[in-house]
Each structure stands twice: as structure tokens, then as C-alpha cells.
Design a protein around this motif. Structure first.
Motif, short mmCIF file in Angstrom:
data_model
loop_
_atom_site.label_atom_id
_atom_site.label_comp_id
_atom_site.label_asym_id
_atom_site.label_seq_id
_atom_site.Cartn_x
_atom_site.Cartn_y
_atom_site.Cartn_z
N MET A 94 8.39 -13.52 -16.93
CA MET A 94 8.47 -12.14 -17.41
C MET A 94 7.08 -11.53 -17.56
O MET A 94 6.86 -10.36 -17.23
N ILE A 95 6.12 -12.32 -18.05
CA ILE A 95 4.76 -11.81 -18.20
C ILE A 95 4.19 -11.42 -16.84
O ILE A 95 3.58 -10.36 -16.68
N VAL A 96 4.39 -12.28 -15.85
CA VAL A 96 3.85 -11.99 -14.51
C VAL A 96 4.53 -10.76 -13.90
O VAL A 96 3.86 -9.88 -13.36
N VAL A 97 5.85 -10.69 -13.99
CA VAL A 97 6.57 -9.56 -13.38
C VAL A 97 6.22 -8.25 -14.08
O VAL A 97 5.94 -7.24 -13.43
N ILE A 98 6.21 -8.25 -15.41
CA ILE A 98 5.90 -7.03 -16.15
C ILE A 98 4.45 -6.62 -15.90
O ILE A 98 4.15 -5.43 -15.73
N GLY A 99 3.53 -7.58 -15.86
CA GLY A 99 2.14 -7.26 -15.57
C GLY A 99 1.97 -6.65 -14.19
O GLY A 99 1.24 -5.67 -14.01
N THR A 100 2.65 -7.22 -13.21
CA THR A 100 2.56 -6.70 -11.84
C THR A 100 3.12 -5.29 -11.76
O THR A 100 2.52 -4.40 -11.15
N LEU A 101 4.27 -5.08 -12.38
CA LEU A 101 4.88 -3.75 -12.35
C LEU A 101 4.02 -2.71 -13.07
O LEU A 101 3.91 -1.57 -12.62
N SER A 102 3.40 -3.11 -14.18
CA SER A 102 2.57 -2.14 -14.90
C SER A 102 1.33 -1.77 -14.10
O SER A 102 0.92 -0.61 -14.10
N ILE A 103 0.72 -2.73 -13.40
CA ILE A 103 -0.43 -2.42 -12.57
C ILE A 103 -0.03 -1.52 -11.40
O ILE A 103 -0.73 -0.55 -11.07
N MET A 104 1.12 -1.81 -10.79
CA MET A 104 1.59 -0.95 -9.70
C MET A 104 1.87 0.46 -10.21
O MET A 104 1.57 1.44 -9.54
N TRP A 105 2.43 0.57 -11.41
CA TRP A 105 2.74 1.87 -11.98
C TRP A 105 1.46 2.64 -12.28
O TRP A 105 1.38 3.85 -12.03
N ASN A 107 -1.48 2.27 -10.80
CA ASN A 107 -2.10 2.68 -9.54
C ASN A 107 -1.39 3.90 -8.94
O ASN A 107 -2.02 4.80 -8.42
N ALA A 108 -0.08 3.91 -9.02
CA ALA A 108 0.68 5.03 -8.46
C ALA A 108 0.41 6.30 -9.27
O ALA A 108 0.27 7.39 -8.70
N SER A 109 0.32 6.19 -10.60
CA SER A 109 0.09 7.38 -11.41
C SER A 109 -1.35 7.88 -11.26
O SER A 109 -1.60 9.08 -11.31
N SER A 110 -2.31 6.97 -11.04
CA SER A 110 -3.70 7.42 -10.86
C SER A 110 -3.88 8.09 -9.49
O SER A 110 -4.68 9.00 -9.35
N LYS A 111 -3.12 7.67 -8.48
CA LYS A 111 -3.19 8.33 -7.17
C LYS A 111 -2.59 9.72 -7.22
O LYS A 111 -3.02 10.62 -6.51
#
Length: 114
Positions: A94-105, A107-111
Motif C-alpha cells: 500500500m505504501i508503494v502504490v499510494i506513493g507512486t500514485l501521489s507522485i504521478m498525481w 506531476n500531472a497537476s504541475s504540468k
């Protein structure tokens, strides 16, 4: 409607949290509650004066002329030992999946802001 000071403090605290943090906290709390509700208390252990020596089972299955390997008695007596391992593994995933999703989110919001 009455203005209750405690509710206004809760609303103020919740308004400062972003959506990602709130979702992570909700998922972690739900996961812990499910794990606590699903765990059964361990069986009572009686004190033994002699050390435990497993006794071989007298009956084993015979398949095609070969005897099947018997399951040791201590495995059957302690069938709940893996709960902690499963809990830790799921927590790490869960830590890995949530961390990955938060980084992707992020990056998408900063773009989108550029």
C-alpha cells in the motif's frame, strides 16, 4: 443553525488537508480496522514440562507407490503465525502504490499549471 465551536475547529482542520492526504488517512484507518476485526485471539498455550518433540504421523497417503510428505504437527498447531507477515506485506504494498500514485498525481497537476 447553532454554531458549535468543536465542529468549527474540525471543519477548519479538515479544510487544511488536501484530498490526497485525506484519502491516504482514510484508507490506512479502514485497513487497520479490518485487520483488527479479522484477527482472532491466539489459542491458549498450556505449559509443558518436557520439550516438544513432534511425533510422526502413522498414516500417510500413498500416491503411485510413493508416500506423501507428512505435514509437521507444529505447522498445524500454529496456523495463525503468518498474520503478521501478511499484514506487513500488504502495508508495504500500500505504501508503494499510494506513493507512486501521489507522485504521478503531483506531476500531472504541475504540468497543467504550466
Amino acid at each position: 443553525m447553532k454554531n458549535i465551536p468543536m465542529l468549527s475547529k474540525i471543519r477548519h482542520t479538515l479544510s487544511r488537508l488536501d484530498l490526497c492526504t485525506t484519502l491516504i488517512l482514510v484508507v490506512v484507518v479502514l485497513f487497520i480496522l479490518v485487520m483488527l476485526a479479522g484477527n482472532l485471539p491466539p489459542a491458549p498455550v498450556s505449559a509443558q514440562s518436557t520439550p516438544f518433540t513432534p511425533t510422526p504421523e502413522s498414516q500417510t497417503a500413498v500416491v503411485n507407490g510413493h508416500q506423501a510428505t507428512p505435514i509437521p504437527a507444529e505447522y498445524l498447531a500454529n496456523n495463525t503465525q503468518t498474520n503478521g507477515i501478511v499484514f506487513g506485506t500488504v502495508l508495504l504494498v500500500m505504501i508503494v502504490v499510494i506513493g507512486t500514485l501521489s507522485i504521478m498525481w503531483r506531476n500531472a497537476s504541475s504540468k497543467q499549471k504550466k
